[in-house]
Write a protein that holds these residues in place. Sequence first.
Motif, mmCIF file in Angstrom:
data_model
loop_
_atom_site.group_PDB
_atom_site.id
_atom_site.type_symbol
_atom_site.label_atom_id
_atom_site.label_comp_id
_atom_site.label_asym_id
_atom_site.label_seq_id
_atom_site.Cartn_x
_atom_site.Cartn_y
_atom_site.Cartn_z
ATOM 1 N N LEU A 36 8.386 7.412 3.773
ATOM 2 C CA LEU A 36 8.668 8.482 4.431
ATOM 3 C C LEU A 36 8.364 9.809 3.813
ATOM 4 C CD1 LEU A 36 12.362 7.638 5.831
ATOM 5 C CD2 LEU A 36 10.191 7.753 7.202
ATOM 6 N N PHE A 37 8.563 9.701 2.422
ATOM 7 C CA PHE A 37 8.354 11.132 1.471
ATOM 8 C C PHE A 37 7.192 10.844 0.754
ATOM 9 C CE2 PHE A 37 12.912 9.969 1.330
ATOM 10 C CZ PHE A 37 13.388 10.644 2.355
ATOM 11 N N ARG A 38 6.346 9.819 1.149
ATOM 12 C CA ARG A 38 5.001 9.849 0.283
ATOM 13 C C ARG A 38 5.129 10.202 -1.267
ATOM 14 N NH1 ARG A 38 2.034 12.881 4.856
ATOM 15 N NH2 ARG A 38 1.548 11.397 6.122
ATOM 16 N N HIS A 39 6.125 9.424 -1.673
ATOM 17 C CA HIS A 39 6.794 9.543 -3.025
ATOM 18 C C HIS A 39 6.631 8.525 -4.010
ATOM 19 C CE1 HIS A 39 8.592 11.920 -6.304
ATOM 20 N NE2 HIS A 39 9.767 11.169 -6.345
ATOM 21 N N LYS A 40 6.109 8.563 -5.206
ATOM 22 C CA LYS A 40 5.948 7.535 -5.790
ATOM 23 C C LYS A 40 5.035 6.410 -5.682
ATOM 24 C CE LYS A 40 9.311 8.557 -9.336
ATOM 25 N NZ LYS A 40 8.544 9.197 -10.482
ATOM 26 N N ARG B 134 14.193 19.342 -13.145
ATOM 27 C CA ARG B 134 14.531 18.028 -13.860
ATOM 28 C C ARG B 134 14.635 16.995 -12.783
ATOM 29 N NH1 ARG B 134 19.089 16.586 -18.344
ATOM 30 N NH2 ARG B 134 18.230 14.443 -18.789
ATOM 31 N N ARG B 135 13.801 15.938 -13.203
ATOM 32 C CA ARG B 135 13.561 14.923 -12.138
ATOM 33 C C ARG B 135 14.744 13.810 -12.544
ATOM 34 N NH1 ARG B 135 8.127 14.167 -11.104
ATOM 35 N NH2 ARG B 135 8.980 12.671 -9.531
ATOM 36 N N ILE B 136 14.826 12.833 -11.329
ATOM 37 C CA ILE B 136 15.688 11.881 -11.484
ATOM 38 C C ILE B 136 14.855 10.732 -12.473
ATOM 39 C CG2 ILE B 136 16.886 9.686 -10.240
ATOM 40 C CD1 ILE B 136 17.284 12.079 -7.944
ATOM 41 N N PRO B 137 15.425 10.242 -13.354
ATOM 42 C CA PRO B 137 14.799 9.168 -14.236
ATOM 43 C C PRO B 137 14.309 7.938 -13.163
ATOM 44 C CG PRO B 137 16.826 9.699 -15.331
ATOM 45 C CD PRO B 137 16.675 10.353 -13.998
ATOM 46 N N GLU B 138 13.060 7.535 -13.606
ATOM 47 C CA GLU B 138 12.623 6.359 -13.005
ATOM 48 C C GLU B 138 13.468 5.224 -13.219
ATOM 49 O OE1 GLU B 138 8.543 5.836 -14.094
ATOM 50 O OE2 GLU B 138 7.703 7.410 -12.654
ATOM 51 N N SER B 139 13.907 5.153 -14.269
ATOM 52 C CA SER B 139 15.020 3.847 -14.511
ATOM 53 C C SER B 139 15.960 3.959 -13.482
ATOM 54 C CB SER B 139 15.610 3.702 -15.944
ATOM 55 O OG SER B 139 16.179 5.069 -16.255
ATOM 56 N N ASP B 140 16.623 5.151 -12.989
ATOM 57 C CA ASP B 140 17.691 4.987 -12.358
ATOM 58 C C ASP B 140 17.237 4.444 -10.785
ATOM 59 O OD1 ASP B 140 19.086 6.194 -14.168
ATOM 60 O OD2 ASP B 140 19.492 8.076 -13.282
ATOM 61 N N TRP C 92 22.205 5.162 -0.331
ATOM 62 C CA TRP C 92 22.125 6.185 -1.383
ATOM 63 C C TRP C 92 20.729 6.201 -2.107
ATOM 64 C CZ3 TRP C 92 24.690 9.723 -3.543
ATOM 65 C CH2 TRP C 92 24.665 10.102 -4.995
ATOM 66 N N THR C 93 19.935 4.874 -1.786
ATOM 67 C CA THR C 93 18.642 4.876 -2.570
ATOM 68 C C THR C 93 17.649 6.052 -1.902
ATOM 69 O OG1 THR C 93 18.720 2.887 -3.291
ATOM 70 C CG2 THR C 93 16.708 3.458 -3.174
ATOM 71 N N ILE C 94 17.731 5.991 -0.396
ATOM 72 C CA ILE C 94 16.713 6.925 0.037
ATOM 73 C C ILE C 94 16.933 8.376 -0.180
ATOM 74 C CG2 ILE C 94 16.034 7.563 2.639
ATOM 75 C CD1 ILE C 94 16.787 4.818 3.511
ATOM 76 N N PRO C 95 18.255 8.883 -0.223
ATOM 77 C CA PRO C 95 18.204 10.213 -0.597
ATOM 78 C C PRO C 95 18.053 10.502 -1.874
ATOM 79 C CG PRO C 95 20.445 9.487 0.135
ATOM 80 C CD PRO C 95 19.172 8.295 0.481
ATOM 81 N N ARG C 96 18.248 9.489 -2.718
ATOM 82 C CA ARG C 96 17.785 9.731 -4.352
ATOM 83 C C ARG C 96 16.062 9.902 -4.552
ATOM 84 N NH1 ARG C 96 20.832 12.038 -7.607
ATOM 85 N NH2 ARG C 96 20.417 10.749 -9.302
ATOM 86 N N PHE C 97 15.497 9.225 -3.539
ATOM 87 C CA PHE C 97 14.018 9.388 -3.748
ATOM 88 C C PHE C 97 13.754 10.760 -3.236
ATOM 89 C CE2 PHE C 97 13.767 5.149 -4.747
ATOM 90 C CZ PHE C 97 12.464 4.870 -5.112
ATOM 91 N N TRP C 98 14.549 11.128 -1.979
ATOM 92 C CA TRP C 98 13.901 12.455 -1.581
ATOM 93 C C TRP C 98 14.351 13.662 -2.683
ATOM 94 C CZ3 TRP C 98 17.166 16.592 -0.199
ATOM 95 C CH2 TRP C 98 16.774 17.719 0.400
ATOM 96 N N GLN C 99 15.614 13.439 -3.109
ATOM 97 C CA GLN C 99 16.055 14.417 -4.189
ATOM 98 C C GLN C 99 15.132 14.596 -5.235
ATOM 99 O OE1 GLN C 99 19.773 12.883 -5.080
ATOM 100 N NE2 GLN C 99 20.963 14.251 -3.787
ATOM 101 N N ASP C 100 14.318 13.396 -5.723
ATOM 102 C CA ASP C 100 13.381 13.406 -6.706
ATOM 103 C C ASP C 100 12.316 14.014 -6.427
ATOM 104 O OD1 ASP C 100 12.626 12.586 -9.559
ATOM 105 O OD2 ASP C 100 11.280 11.318 -8.559
#
Length: 85
Positions: free
Chosen positions: A52-56, A27-33, A10-18
């Motif tokens: 993978l996504f070079r994100h955050k 609107r972004r997924i909150p960092e707290s989530d 679940w975590t991996i796709p949430r980072f991709w969605q963000d």
Amino acid sequence: MPALLLVNSWTIPRFWQDKQRAQAGERRIPESDLLRLALIGGSPGALLARRLFRHKTRKEPFSTQLFVIIALQVGVAIGLGIAFA
């Protein structure tokens, strides 16, 4: 172990969605989530998704908070390993 697989899957796709939302200006997924997912066992997925996504990867204080969570989890894992030895 199935619970860890579930939370990481679940975590991996949430980072991709963000990341997708950030690029689209939505609107972004909150960092707290995202950090909460890491805290409940999704830290391997969070690390993989960041790479993978070079994100955050340079976002502060997010990066520091994520690594504190990971350090605590490693400490608990070592502690539990010693307790059961």
